[in-house]
Design a protein around this motif. Structure first.
Motif, short mmCIF file in Angstrom:
data_model
loop_
_atom_site.label_atom_id
_atom_site.label_comp_id
_atom_site.label_asym_id
_atom_site.label_seq_id
_atom_site.Cartn_x
_atom_site.Cartn_y
_atom_site.Cartn_z
N PRO A 1 -3.89 2.27 -4.45
CA PRO A 1 -2.65 2.18 -3.66
C PRO A 1 -1.41 2.08 -4.55
N TYR A 2 -1.55 1.44 -5.72
CA TYR A 2 -0.39 1.34 -6.60
C TYR A 2 -0.03 2.70 -7.19
N ALA B 1 9.38 3.47 -0.40
CA ALA B 1 9.44 2.43 -1.42
C ALA B 1 8.45 1.33 -1.10
N VAL B 2 7.65 0.98 -2.10
CA VAL B 2 6.74 -0.14 -1.92
C VAL B 2 7.58 -1.41 -2.01
N LYS B 3 7.25 -2.39 -1.18
CA LYS B 3 8.08 -3.60 -1.15
C LYS B 3 7.78 -4.49 -2.36
N GLY B 4 8.72 -5.40 -2.64
CA GLY B 4 8.50 -6.39 -3.69
C GLY B 4 8.65 -5.85 -5.10
N MET C 1 3.61 7.37 -7.14
CA MET C 1 3.83 8.79 -6.86
C MET C 1 4.83 8.96 -5.72
N ASP C 2 4.70 8.09 -4.72
CA ASP C 2 5.56 8.21 -3.54
C ASP C 2 7.02 7.93 -3.84
N CYS C 3 7.28 6.96 -4.70
CA CYS C 3 8.68 6.62 -4.89
C CYS C 3 9.33 7.45 -5.98
N ARG C 4 8.64 8.45 -6.49
CA ARG C 4 9.27 9.37 -7.43
C ARG C 4 10.29 10.24 -6.68
N CYS D 1 0.53 -4.52 -1.24
CA CYS D 1 -0.28 -3.38 -0.84
C CYS D 1 -0.26 -3.20 0.68
N PRO D 2 -0.01 -2.00 1.16
CA PRO D 2 0.02 -1.77 2.60
C PRO D 2 -1.36 -1.88 3.24
N THR D 3 -2.43 -1.72 2.45
CA THR D 3 -3.76 -1.70 3.06
C THR D 3 -4.56 -2.97 2.79
N ALA D 4 -3.93 -3.98 2.13
CA ALA D 4 -4.70 -5.15 1.72
C ALA D 4 -5.31 -5.88 2.91
N ASP D 5 -6.52 -6.41 2.71
CA ASP D 5 -7.12 -7.28 3.72
C ASP D 5 -7.83 -8.46 3.04
#
Lengths: 299, 313, 346, 280
Positions: free
Chosen positions: C268-269, C290-293, C274-277, C311-315
């Motif tokens: 996920p990182y 943008a990933v938070k934090g 890649m996403d915030c490029r 992480c958006p998918t963390a559990d």
């Protein structure tokens, strides 16, 4: 961007001496503070603490050794050539020396800081002139300048205090100027001014409070030197004049009796030494506390 | 080294000298009638008149200043009223003794301060470091006149090993030079230590290590040449301290040099001699600073920065 | 090795840049279980990686993730007070804990390093030619005029004009880009097999960066040297990498061939990076994913997966520390990664 | 695209020179940091300025911000000209134009809470009751996503949070134009994306004009409506962002664009194939 990678928490191997040195608050700092408290109390309450007046003579009991070395028990540190109590004279001398040094420090710190800020604020020729004076002050040993001035103007207390106050102003000016220049250049003072805040407000509200730490450290560096300057002048017979008394003067007087009555001068010398030592130690410690980055690398 | 740099430093030195002369002139004027001050009370009216004529005291301040400046440049510092000889002559005959003391003290300062500072930095946190740092704090705090007196008390009065005053032999020189040298050594050691530590943390030291250069050569070839740059400055500054210190030390040990002359002249208000000493010291300091600056320019190629801006990709 | 698995998995990387010198099988650098700590705080945790001859491994991550420290450990260049444990093998020889002379035998000769701020990395009071000559004198039999000749050859090789004059310059008389070329010349002085480059272009302008990257690629194909390249810039990774290891908060979270990583980031990182490029393929003015934090400080790292708080998918599983598991080509440290399935389950 | 209107900032022939190497003898030499730059920024428009270090882009920003008076040329700010730097009128004008700098940690007072710093900016220009000033500062902090962190001191915030605080301090004045000088360059990529999003959002909400100065072409392309390319003090070309990035006119612009790293390894190989004809 990754420069922080390496700067995170560098720790050092510590020996036992280091541990004592760096323990918080270290023993030496406690002792220094204690000694300074004693000095200040003695200076403040000299009338009550001194067993005799500083000029009180008893000619029959001249040159008595200290009480604990077989002298008269009522004279703890012995008497001088005129039968005056050495302890009382040291206590009163502390008052004079500390007072002169304090006044000198206040004068030097204020004059220097203000001139430094003025130089950095106005830049241009104002800066040039002030920095030329700073360079001049740094180039000529101040003791020589002080001697020259005293030679021409004769000796008086006010002149002495002003002279001593002018010693070291260049250090404050240099520091204040540097700090203001850096904060004015790209730093917060500049940024806050671009919000429309009046420069005077920026200096009073933001720059001066941020400067106080460094100025305090400079004071602890400068204060011992000021004490040394005053005591040197007085030692040479060109500072505080009898019947007044100062630690340097006492040591100077005692010098003539070194062979026969060393206790006249030595206690004053010890007091000067311990006081400057305590302030130096405190200054080092303060500097470490204020700026962890500088720990142990300072000059 | 480029001429621009040298010329700038020369001009600055001259300016400092001029400032000192001006300072002395202003002090001289502000303190009252120079004729009264410079001449003893018993001076004849004719002598006073001659003095006034000589220094142009009846003319404007600007003219007086120029007259004064001219006299100084010609080496005329007035006459010592104590023995009636030219002040410069009185001062110059004391210079060799003071130089002897000063140079010995400087040698002690360098020999003690620089190696101990380097060792303290290289063995940071070990006993060498702590010993050096304790020594620097003690050296910085103890007034040199007090140290001198203690030494006299111990080595002359009690042990009777060394003479307490005067000149004549190397034994006479020992105590004053050590006293004068140690305080300066403390500052130099402290500064050397911090300067070396600073350099050890510079990125180029890591480069040298990455190149596979062994430790001792990294220190010798990379650390010390860089650390020397700021140390030169502080040694230059300490020379000023040595001159100031010489005044008290010469008095303590009755060392018949310029310092003692100055103190005696101030006490007796022999002002011609005082101003000669002050101006001479100013000249010395300017020369010292010039030497320091030139050494600096020689040690640090970046000094030339202003002039040769070269090849950028 | 890695190549084979990648192609078996779908063969979409036909154009994959083949690393030079693949015939050699012994890694030039092999790090296993490296932990770097400052007192009680671990700055780098259990990092393992290897570099084969002739290949370029990019170590990528944001500030404070420990990528520079990992490189420094590889050459024994850690600052005093930092402690490294684990294993570092250079050309098959264990250097961790070995006496200084063991590493000095290869350091500066077979393995060299260039740094982020080239101007500060050169000794300010020595001429650049002399600094290169020093490296040559230290590791070769060349002396006198031969050294001088070699210095000029090297400077020419890295593209410095008028070497006769420039070798006598001091670092401050050269630009940042020129200084970095000098650093590279110095690093190449003894024909190394491995070059470690710690953000060598970060402080440089983009045009200079392109020149330096180009130079490194040319030198690599010419000399067959392996490169470890540290950077925070995925664009630079795309330019130079054969393989990539992504670091986050002191750990490697994902490693694999560069094409795989760009086509199909699995941690996920990595995906967040890649996403915030802001590439040229992105529509201007649109909101970025943008990933938070922010990256946690080493002393404030969470229990379990370091990325979990962002992480958006963390559990619940992410309370436990994920291990770096590999499916052959890719290694991912995530509980959602199933090596047998070949993808992160959503 | 946003039409060019007379509303906005119009800069004509801006020049800035700095003395270099003050010499003892001979004339003072001047370095032309900016050499004749003309452009306009319309209401609500974002003008990007790209260039390498030393190209003069920051100097240009400082002149547009009114922090430095230009040595030549003129600036019309919504029809008004800038008062002399430091004058009372100049201080009032600061309300209209604000700057966000590269290093947020350097531009905040380390001893004040960020709430107090935002409030100070506000009360400099408006006489407000303490509670109202507090509320408005808090509202601004909330808008930049620092609702709960106002009581913190700067060193207790991360770089990204600090940059948000600096943005709040600038925007609480409701400026018309904000100059972002490398405002996201010192931040990590993930944080950089957050701040860019924030700027995009606030620009919309507050109808801000932006001048976005950066060496990072991708970021400038992403955020700007129009873009100017600076090189050696000259504004080489200026134009619609899309057009400029797709078909740069000037030779230097083309070289600059060619130096941008590829998005993906595949793109890089395709480009290398085009440029060099073969794989290395």
């Amino acid at each position: 961007m990754t420069t922080t990678d390496l700067s995170s928490a560098p720790l050092r191997r510590r020996g036992w001496l280091t541990r004592i040195w760096k323990s918080r608050p270290p023993l030496v700092i406690g002792l220094s503070l204690f000694w300074l408290a004693v000095v200040v109390l003695m200076a403040l309450f000299a009338e009550f603490l001194a067993p005799y007046g500083y000029a009180e003579q008893s000619l029959l009991k001249r040159l008595q050794p200290p009480g604990f070395l077989g002298g008269l028990p009522e004279y703890l540190l012995g008497t001088d050539n005129l039968g005056r109590d050495v302890l009382s004279r040291v206590i009163y001398a502390m008052r004079t020396s500390i007072l002169i040094a304090l006044m000198g420090t206040v004068i030097g710190a204020s004059v220097g800081t203000v001139l430094g800020i003025v130089a950095a604020h106005f830049r241009g020729w104002v800066d040039d002139v002030i920095m030329m004076l700073v360079d001049f002050q740094a180039a000529i040993p101040f003791l020589i300048v002080a001697l020259a001035v005293l030679a021409f103007f004769g000796n008086n207390f006010v002149l002495l205090v002003v002279l001593i106050g002018l010693f070291g102003w260049d250090g404050y000016a240099r520091i204040a100027r540097g700090l203001v220049l850096s904060t004015n250049g790209q730093g917060y003072a500049f940024a806050i001014r671009t919000l429309g805040v009046h420069p005077a407000k920026v200096y009073i509200r933001h720059v001066l409070p941020n400067m106080m730490g460094v100025i305090m450290v400079q004071i602890t560096l400068n204060f011992p030197e000021i004490i040394l300057l005053e005591t040197s002048l007085s030692f040479l017979g060109l500072g505080v004049q009898p019947p007044g008394t100062s630690l340097g003067l006492l040591l100077g007087e005692g010098r003539n009796y070194l062979a026969t009555a060393w206790w006249i001068g030595i206690p004053a010398g010890v007091v000067i030494f311990l006081t400057t030592l305590a302030i130096s130690l405190l200054g080092d410690w303060l500097r470490d506390m204020l700026d962890p980055n500088l720990k142990g690398k300072d000059a | 080294m480029n001429p621009q740099f040298v010329i700038t430093k020369l001009v600055r030195g001259t300016l400092t000298l001029l400032l000192t002369v001006t300072f002395v002139f202003i002090v001289l004027r502000a303190s009252g009638d120079p004729a009264q001050i410079m001449l003893s009370d018993e001076a004849s009216p004719a002598a006073v008149a001659a003095f006034r004529e000589r220094w142009g005291l009846d003319r404007s301040y600007i003219e007086q200043y120029l007259a004064y400046l001219t006299a100084i440049i010609q080496g005329d510092f007035g006459t010592s009223f104590r023995d009636g000889r030219p002040a410069l002559e009185v001062v110059m005959e004391r210079v060799p003794v003071t130089l002897l003391l000063g140079f010995t003290a400087l040698l002690i300062t360098l020999a003690l301060g620089i190696p101990s500072g380097i060792m303290a930095a290289l063995f940071r946190g070990r006993w060498v470091d702590h010993a050096t740092m304790s020594f620097t704090i003690l050296g910085h705090s103890i007034p040199n006149f007090f140290l001198g007196i203690i030494l006299i008390l111990v080595f002359s009065m009690t042990l009777r090993w060394l003479p307490s005053s005067g000149t004549g032999s190397i034994w006479h020189l020992l105590m004053p030079a050590v006293t004068l040298g140690t305080a300066a050594a403390a500052t130099v050691a402290r500064f050397t230590r911090s300067s070396v530590l600073d350099v050890l943390h510079q990125p180029f030291m890591r480069t040298a290590k990455a190149k596979g250069i062994p430790y001792d050569r990294r220190i010798l070839r990379h650390a010390l040449p860089n650390a020397a740059i700021p140390v030169v400055t502080v040694v230059g500054m300490r020379i000023g301290g040595l001159i100031g210190g010489a005044v008290t030390i010469e008095t303590v040990f009755a060392w018949p040099g310029v310092g003692m002359l100055l103190v005696n002249s101030v006490n007796q208000r022999d002002l011609a001699v005082v101003q000669a000493v002050v101006l001479l010291i100013a000249l010395t300091m300017v020369l010292v600073n010039l030497i320091v600056d030139l050494t600096y320019g020689w040690l640090d190629p970046r000094i030339e920065l202003h002039n040769r801006r070269a090849a950028k990709t | 090795m890695a190549e084979a698995t990648t192609q078996a998995r779908g063969g979409i990387h036909a154009a994959s840049h083949p690393p030079a010198g693949r015939h050699a099988t012994e890694p030039v650098l092999e790090i296993a279980g490296l932990t770097v700590s400052a007192g009680p705080v671990d700055l780098v945790e259990q990092v393992s990686l290897s570099v084969m001859p002739g290949e370029t491994l990019c170590l990528v991550g944001e500030s404070g993730c420990g990528k520079s420290l990992t490189c420094m450990s590889a050459l024994g260049l850690l600052d005093d007070g930092l402690k490294a444990t684990g294993s570092v093998r250079l050309f098959g020889t264990e250097t961790m804990g070995a006496p200084e002379r063991v590493i000095n035998a290869v350091r500066g000769r077979d393995v060299t390093m260039i740094f982020q701020n080239p101007m500060a990395a050169l000794n300010p009071v020595k001429r650049v030619g002399a600094q290169i000559a020093e490296a040559i004198g230290e590791h070769t039999e060349l002396r006198g005029a031969a050294v001088d000749r070699r210095v000029m050859d090297l400077l020419e090789q890295v593209g410095i004009p008028k070497v006769e004059r420039h070798k006598n310059y001091y670092p401050h008389q050269l630009s940042g880009g020129m200084c970095q070329r000098v650093m590279i010349a110095m690093a190449l002085a003894c024909r190394p097999k491995l070059l470690i480059a710690d953000e060598p272009t970060t402080a440089l302008d983009v045009t200079i960066q392109a020149q330096i990257l180009r130079l490194l690629r040319d030198l690599q194909s010419e000399l067959g040297l392996a490169i470890v390249f540290v950077t925070h810039d995925l664009g630079v990774v795309a330019e130079i990498a054969d393989r990539v290891a992504v670091m986050y908060a002191g750990r490697i979270v994902e490693a694999g061939p560069v094409d795989d990583l760009f086509d199909d980031p699995r941690h996920p990182y990595t995906r967040a990076l890649m996403d915030c490029r802001i590439g040229f393929s992105r529509e201007p003015g649109t909101m970025l994913e943008a990933v938070k934090g922010t990256v946690p400080a080493p002393s404030a790292r969470p229990v379990g997966c370091n990325f979990a708080p962002r992480c958006p998918t963390a559990d619940a599983r992410c309370q436990a520390e994920p291990s770096l598991s590999s499916d052959g080509a890719r290694a991912v440290a995530c509980h959602f990664f199933d090596p047998s399935a070949g993808a992160v389950r959503q | 695209m946003i039409p060019a209107t007379t509303e906005g900032l119009v800069a004509t022939g801006l020049v800035q020179t700095y003395p270099v190497g003050r010499r003892l003898f001979g004339p003072v030499e001047h370095f032309r940091a900016v050499d004749g730059a003309s452009f306009h920024i319309a209401e609500g428009e974002t003008l990007g300025i790209v260039g390498e270090s030393g190209s003069g882009k920051s100097t240009l920003g400082r002149m547009v911000a009114g922090i430095e008076a230009p040595a030549g040329g003129s600036i019309s700010f919504w029809g008004e000209s800038y008062a002399p730097v430091g004058s009372p009128q100049w201080r009032r004008q600061r309300r209209q134009v604000q700057v966000v700098f590269q290093n947020p940690a350097a531009v905040v007072d380390p001893r004040w809470t960020i709430h107090a710093q935002v409030r100070e900016a506000l009360t400099t220009h408006e006489t407000l009751a303490r509670s109202e000033a507090d509320d408005r500062a808090q509202a601004m902090l909330t808008m930049v996503g620092l609702a709960t962190l106002g009581k913190r001191l700067p060193h207790q915030l991360s770089g990204g949070q600090l940059q948000r605080a600096v943005i709040a301090r600038a925007l609480v004045l409701r400026p018309r134009l904000v100059i972002c000088d490398e405002a996201v360059s010192a931040l990590d990529v993930s944080v950089q994306a957050q701040i860019i999003n924030l700027l995009l959002e606030l620009r919309e909400k507050l109808k801000l004009s932006l001048m976005f100065i950066s060496h990072d072409l991708s970021v400038v392309r992403h955020i700007s409506h129009r873009v100017g390319v600076m090189h050696a003090g000259k504004l080489l070309e200026i134009g619609d962002s899309r057009t400029l990035f797709e078909a740069p006119q000037h030779d230097y612009s083309r070289r600059l664009l060619a130096a941008i790293p590829a998005d993906t390894p595949r793109q890089r190989r395709e480009r290398d194939l085009r440029t060099f004809g073969a794989l290395p």
